[in-house]
Motif scaffolding. Structure first.
Motif, PDB file in Angstrom:
ATOM      1  N   HIS A 140       0.780  -1.153   0.087  1.00 56.38           N
ATOM      2  CA  HIS A 140       0.102   0.161  -0.010  1.00 56.38           C
ATOM      3  C   HIS A 140       0.973   1.335   0.049  1.00 56.38           C
ATOM      4  CE1 HIS A 140      -3.098  -2.465   0.413  1.00 56.38           C
ATOM      5  NE2 HIS A 140      -3.032  -2.735   1.841  1.00 56.38           N
ATOM      6  N   MET A 141       2.021   1.189   0.830  1.00 56.11           N
ATOM      7  CA  MET A 141       3.057   2.503   0.856  1.00 56.11           C
ATOM      8  C   MET A 141       3.365   2.579  -0.701  1.00 56.11           C
ATOM      9  SD  MET A 141       6.669   2.895   2.423  1.00 56.11           S
ATOM     10  CE  MET A 141       7.487   2.089   0.968  1.00 56.11           C
ATOM     11  N   ILE A 142       3.685   1.396  -1.200  1.00 56.30           N
ATOM     12  CA  ILE A 142       4.424   1.756  -2.630  1.00 56.30           C
ATOM     13  C   ILE A 142       3.512   2.201  -3.614  1.00 56.30           C
ATOM     14  CG2 ILE A 142       5.322   0.357  -4.570  1.00 56.30           C
ATOM     15  CD1 ILE A 142       6.722  -1.568  -2.370  1.00 56.30           C
ATOM     16  N   SER A 144       0.053   7.804  -8.849  1.00 56.68           N
ATOM     17  CA  SER A 144      -0.975   8.209  -7.575  1.00 56.68           C
ATOM     18  C   SER A 144      -0.535   9.727  -7.387  1.00 56.68           C
ATOM     19  CB  SER A 144      -0.474   7.373  -6.490  1.00 56.68           C
ATOM     20  OG  SER A 144      -0.792   5.929  -6.675  1.00 56.68           O
ATOM     21  N   LEU A 145       0.852  10.213  -7.399  1.00 60.18           N
ATOM     22  CA  LEU A 145       1.264  11.391  -7.190  1.00 60.18           C
ATOM     23  C   LEU A 145       0.953  12.331  -7.919  1.00 60.18           C
ATOM     24  CD1 LEU A 145       4.811  10.126  -5.906  1.00 60.18           C
ATOM     25  CD2 LEU A 145       2.997  10.982  -4.527  1.00 60.18           C
ATOM     26  N   TYR A 146       1.167  12.131  -9.388  1.00 63.66           N
ATOM     27  CA  TYR A 146       0.762  13.301 -10.387  1.00 63.66           C
ATOM     28  C   TYR A 146      -0.664  13.408 -10.578  1.00 63.66           C
ATOM     29  CZ  TYR A 146       0.325  10.281 -14.660  1.00 63.66           C
ATOM     30  OH  TYR A 146       0.048   9.423 -15.552  1.00 63.66           O
ATOM     31  N   ARG A 147      -1.282  12.324 -10.293  1.00 64.33           N
ATOM     32  CA  ARG A 147      -2.969  12.477 -10.278  1.00 64.33           C
ATOM     33  C   ARG A 147      -3.442  13.017  -8.736  1.00 64.33           C
ATOM     34  NH1 ARG A 147      -2.476   6.764 -12.330  1.00 64.33           N
ATOM     35  NH2 ARG A 147      -2.380   7.299 -14.695  1.00 64.33           N
ATOM     36  N   GLU A 148      -2.302  13.485  -7.950  1.00 68.27           N
ATOM     37  CA  GLU A 148      -2.800  13.771  -6.545  1.00 68.27           C
ATOM     38  C   GLU A 148      -3.941  12.789  -5.793  1.00 68.27           C
ATOM     39  OE1 GLU A 148      -3.966  17.723  -8.428  1.00 68.27           O
ATOM     40  OE2 GLU A 148      -2.804  18.424  -6.597  1.00 68.27           O
ATOM     41  N   ASN A 163      12.040  -6.188  -5.642  1.00 70.92           N
ATOM     42  CA  ASN A 163      12.609  -6.664  -4.203  1.00 70.92           C
ATOM     43  C   ASN A 163      12.474  -5.736  -3.391  1.00 70.92           C
ATOM     44  OD1 ASN A 163      13.043  -9.489  -4.841  1.00 70.92           O
ATOM     45  ND2 ASN A 163      15.020  -8.988  -6.067  1.00 70.92           N
ATOM     46  N   VAL A 164      11.590  -5.373  -2.557  1.00 74.29           N
ATOM     47  CA  VAL A 164      11.547  -4.427  -1.511  1.00 74.29           C
ATOM     48  C   VAL A 164      11.630  -5.299  -0.187  1.00 74.29           C
ATOM     49  CG1 VAL A 164      10.125  -2.816  -0.415  1.00 74.29           C
ATOM     50  CG2 VAL A 164      10.225  -2.944  -2.844  1.00 74.29           C
ATOM     51  N   LEU A 165      12.390  -4.922   0.766  1.00 77.10           N
ATOM     52  CA  LEU A 165      12.547  -5.616   1.849  1.00 77.10           C
ATOM     53  C   LEU A 165      12.743  -4.396   3.090  1.00 77.10           C
ATOM     54  CD1 LEU A 165      13.619  -7.998   3.559  1.00 77.10           C
ATOM     55  CD2 LEU A 165      16.014  -6.922   3.346  1.00 77.10           C
ATOM     56  N   ILE A 166      11.815  -4.782   3.976  1.00 79.35           N
ATOM     57  CA  ILE A 166      11.609  -3.610   5.135  1.00 79.35           C
ATOM     58  C   ILE A 166      12.727  -4.483   6.079  1.00 79.35           C
ATOM     59  CG2 ILE A 166       9.638  -5.215   5.881  1.00 79.35           C
ATOM     60  CD1 ILE A 166       8.839  -2.158   7.266  1.00 79.35           C
TER      61      ILE A 166
END
Lengths: 480, 445
Positions: free
Chosen positions: B254-256, B263-267, B345-348
């Motif tokens: 969800h964060m990604i 998501s950002l340029y569509r505000e 590959n995203v790792l927390i």
């Protein structure tokens, strides 16, 4: 185009030099193994979509897909292979792979083919050409302008127009020989509004098995834009939703997604044949209150979930699932119907030639009752009125299902008072319809945007219902 | 199932070259082609008998053409000269109708991957349908034999797929690589006087030798299913919630989604404008590691040929970067982060405590092991999903819980993250241990 079997043959088989006798030969080859049933599913489809954002149409996509799937069924086993090339060698290779499911021997015959006459629920016209490309863009740009004009708080508009035309031909060892030409169009508008740093979204859309003029006629497209803005502005005012079990009034139309999740999937033949559904073995039992009659109806004209024939060549039906609260039967494809000793209900569907068919819903809805929607709301002392929903999900084995409200209000002392934020509602399928205490006289079907996913396959579906009162459903807000 | 991947890559490259030439011939000022070819086998065994054998074989090409700042796209699975020409023509025709978009275009030439590392992603498995069936049967047998309460089955499955992907564009970039993906899964049903419950387990890897054994997969699916028997509801309350590792990854995704360019340029993001701000407590570090060898999420370049690179998404709880392709980057006046097509590959970073330790730290609350539905609003961060799991008292599982929802807002959940477990689930593209969150609303009776 010509939707007759000859016309479809001309499109799918003739360019590859394939004739009916080739299909017979390939199917006979499969039936030389110990196979109960085999089919070949030919498909050619065209799809396009146009997307507008930031006021301009930035992208358009056009795609074509063609192929053939070969399936062999032996008892409960299915063998399946496909090719994106419609040609005899590829077809033979797929057939040999599919029949590996069964031992050699037996050598059953392919029944003489009889051409299935399906319904005529939609016209076999390719919707992509129903408007020229310039007019498609003009439509999206007009929706953008109008949505922004409606309210200065509208900051973003995303609109998309999509259309497809799907041509299929099915030849099966049981003598089925059938074809269908299926148009499908869809228009969606979604907006972002902003006020004092708070941003909210709203979205709306519709679609059907017609052409793009549907969105221009009666200003339907404009209606979606207005509706998206209305929902977004309401969300700006929404307060925290309540948490806990309470009376819930579900609006008419799209809230029928409740039926799709809570009971629809649980009544699909495959789960019941295997005994893995919370509804298994319960035909004849009371699974809903007397007020509830629910059908799955693939025979509605022009509807998104409708089919002239299903993907196994069986004409779609209007199947009664629950009548006055009593479970009447399941939705079946050929395989599960045969194993359960009943007839297919025309619910055998597949995403494409590259997927195996399964029992799937078409248009699932509840028949109207006798209460006015206002009476239903007035009867609630303290509860939730949920009128718009996003998607849902169900665990068919435990029966637990969810669906998420995107527009909802509190009801206090019989009156709709203030909007609350979207929240997920959760319930138990075999039990939720038993708590239906009032059913409205205002049956409505959804606007034609539903897509159902099962085992990784997506198919277009419809839902609908009248306004109804569920006496106890868990609302997943934050406000304790 | 293995085949000559060099030959496959060469033939796809030839098609890509053909497409680029056709686009040029039609007057396109720039063009790109993404091709793939995949094949595989999937079998499912149910109650000891074969249920399905499916052979997959897919290919396709996606074409995008640019006429200055106008763009059009098309795709086809037919690689014949006529079909390719038709597809290119369709894309070019669309580009005559789309608007001039100042941000449209290929990724910048100087961002193209120049050195394409071998990430060790190709381990073909020459499994016959018969051998796959045997393995699936062994797995299901273990699950069914595990306990008398296992009453039914949805079966065990084996699948093995391999594919080759090529990307080429009119900057002169051509790159490709082949990958394999093998999996084993099992789903069984248990029954008691209260009804039926179902759960599953799966293992997935690039190399079949890294799959869990059939015994392990079967045993875990049975244990997970049995644990759910006798599920009850709980009273509506506000309590700490521990997300098990295999569902905690969804919170990272969800964060990604919220920091993706679109998501950002569509505000439309609750994390809009939060770059360089504290969104998690200080102990939280989230890394993207696209070049890990032999791992599912790895990729040497993104869907636009941009070189991927290792970086921090979150350091000391502070958001370090967005997830951008070149289009979104231009819309935001930023640089592509090599994320066209998604993250790799995203790792927390894992903490010290395993799930047991986190349960003890939580004391009383809810352990969530399953999430249902899509009640996540990325625009506002509002979060409300169906859940199942266990009620926890004094750090011990008290009883299974079902038919409840959990709700909060993602901004608050991130801020109230108490600990991340050492029990990292490494199967997916997003790798996380369990998450302990201070408090959420649980709706039940």
């Amino acid at each position: 185009m010509d939707s007759s079997i000859d016309g479809v043959q001309g499109l799918l088989l003739t360019p590859s030099g394939l004739g009916v006798s080739d299909l017979e030969q390939v199917l006979s080859g499969i039936m030389r193994h110990d196979v109960d049933y085999a089919d070949l599913y030919f498909q050619a489809s065209r799809f396009e979509s146009w997307t507008l954002e930031d006021g301009i149409v930035t992208d358009g996509v056009h795609s074509v897909e063609r192929g053939v799937g070969a399936r062999a069924v032996s008892g409960e086993k299915s063998g399946f292979a496909y090719s994106d090339e419609i040609a005899l060698p590829a077809l033979q290779e797929a057939a040999i792979a599919a029949r590996a499911i069964a031992r050699q021997g037996a050598d059953k015959r392919v029944q003489a083919w009889s051409r299935t006459e399906g319904h005529h629920l939609y016209l076999p016209n390719d919707p992509l050409g129903s408007l020229n490309d310039k007019a498609k863009i003009d439509l999206l740009e007009m929706l953008d302008r109008e949505a922004r004009k409606l309210d200065p708080r509208v900051k973003q508009v995303i609109a998309s127009l999509a259309g497809g035309n799907d041509v299929i031909l099915l030849a099966a060892s049981d003598g089925t020989y059938a074809a269908d030409v299926r148009p499908l169009v869809r228009l969606n508008v979604s907006v972002i509004v902003e006020q004092d740093g708070r941003r909210e979204q709203g979205s709306s859309g519709g679609g059907c098995r017609r052409d793009y003029h549907y969105f221009i006629d009666q200003e339907r497209g404009l209606g979606y834009a207005k509706e998206a803005v209305r929902q977004a502005l309401i969300n700006l005012e929404a307060q925290d939703a309540p948490a806990g079990t309470m009376q819930v009034v579900l609006g008419s139309g799209w809230p029928g997604v409740l039926l799709h999740e809570a009971i629809g999937h649980g009544l699909e033949g495959d789960f019941n044949r295997k005994g893995t559904s919370a509804f298994s073995g319960r035909v004849g039992e009371h699974v809903a209150s007397d007020l509830c009659t629910v059908v799955d109806d693939g025979t509605l004209e022009h509807r998104r979930g409708s089919l002239n024939i299903d993907d196994e060549g069986v004409p779609s039906e209007n199947t009664v699932l629950i009548e006055n609260g009593v479970l009447k039967g399941y939705m079946q494809d050929k395989l599960n119907a045969r194993l359960m000793g009943v007839a297919s209900t025309g619910n055998g569907r597949r995403e494409s030639y590259a997927h195996l068919p399964m029992p799937r819903m078409t248009n699932t809805y509840m028949l109207p009752g006798k209460h006015a929607p206002e009476e239903i709301i007035a009867s609630v002392r303290n509860g939730l009125y949920a009128v718009n929903f996003g998607g849902g999900q169900v665990d068919i084995t435990s029966g637990k299902f969810v669906f998420s409200a995107s527009e909802a209000y509190m009801i206090e002392n019989g009156k709709v008072t203030y909007p609350v934020k979207g929240a997920t509602l959760i319930g138990n399928g075999p039990d939720v319809l038993q708590r239906v205490t009032m059913v409205g006289d205002d049956l409505a079907l959804d606007a034609g945007v539903g897509t159902c996913g099962k085992d990784g396959q997506s198919v277009p579906v419809g839902v609908g219902q009248p306004t109804m009162l569920v006496d106890g459903l868990t609302v997943g807000g934050t406000n304790v | 199932m293995s085949h000559d991947i060099a030959a496959v890559q060469a033939s796809l490259e030839a098609v890509a070259e053909q497409v680029l030439q056709l686009a040029k011939g039609q007057g396109a000022t720039a063009a790109e082609a993404a091709l793939s070819e995949e094949s595989g086998l999937s079998v499912n065994v149910r109650l000891g008998e074969v249920e399905t054998i499916e052979f997959n074989k897919d290919k396709g090409v996606g074409i995008t053409v640019y006429f200055g700042k106008r763009k059009g796209s098309a795709s086809t699975a037919d690689f014949s000269a006529t079909a390719l020409e038709e597809a290119v023509r369709a894309a070019c025709s669309i580009a005559t109708f789309t608007a001039e978009d100042p941000c449209a275009g290929l990724a910048d030439a100087d961002r193209m991957a120049t050195d394409i590392p071998d990430l060790d992603l190709y381990y073909p498995w020459d499994v016959t349908p018969e051998a796959a069936i045997e393995l699936a049967r062994e797995c299901e047998d273990v699950a069914r034999g595990f306990d008398a309460q296992i009453s039914n089955s949805e079966g065990a499955g084996i699948s093995s797929h391999q594919g080759t992907r090529i990307y080429a564009n009119s900057h002169g970039f051509v790159g490709g690589y082949s990958t394999t993906r093998h999996s084993m899964s099992c789903s069984v049903i248990a029954e008691d006087e209260n009804g039926m419950q179902r759960d599953y387990w799966y293992s997935v890897a690039r190399d079949r030798n890294q799959l869990e054994t059939a015994t392990e997969v079967g045993r875990k699916s049975a244990q997970r299913t049995l644990q759910r028997l006798g599920g009850r509801r709980v009273d509506t309350c506000k309590v700490p919630v521990l997300f098990a590792a295999d569902v905690a990854g969804s919170l990272v995704s969800h964060m990604i989604t919220a920091i993706r360019g679109g998501s950002l340029y569509r505000e439309s993001s609750f994390l809009l404008g939060r770059l360089d701000e504290q969104i998690f407590p200080e102990f939280v570090h989230i890394h993207e590691q696209p070049h890990m060898k032999k791992v599912l999420g790895s990729a040497p370049f993104d869907s636009e040929g941009v070189a991927t690179y290792a970086r921090d998404l979150v350091r000391d709880g502070v958001l370090q970067g967005y997830v951008l392709d070149s289009y979104a980057a231009r819309k935001l006046s930023m640089e592509s982060t090599g994320n066209s097509g998604g993250v790799h590959n995203v790792l927390i970073e894992p903490g010290e405590l395993d799930q047991q330790g986190l349960l003890r730290e939580m004391g009383t609350g809810l352990l969530v092991t399953e999430l249902l539905g899509m009640g996540v609003n990325i625009v506002t961060g509002d979060y409300s999903r169906g859940a199942a799991g266990f009620w926890v008292e004094n750090g011990e599982l008290a009883y299974p819980v079902e038919e409840i929802t959990i709700a909060s807002n993602l901004s608050d959940m991130f801020r109230q993250l108490q600990a991340v477990g050492s029990d990292v689930d490494r199967r997916g593209n997003i790798k996380s241990g369990s998450w302990l969150i201070d408090a959420m609303t649980v709706a039940g009776t």
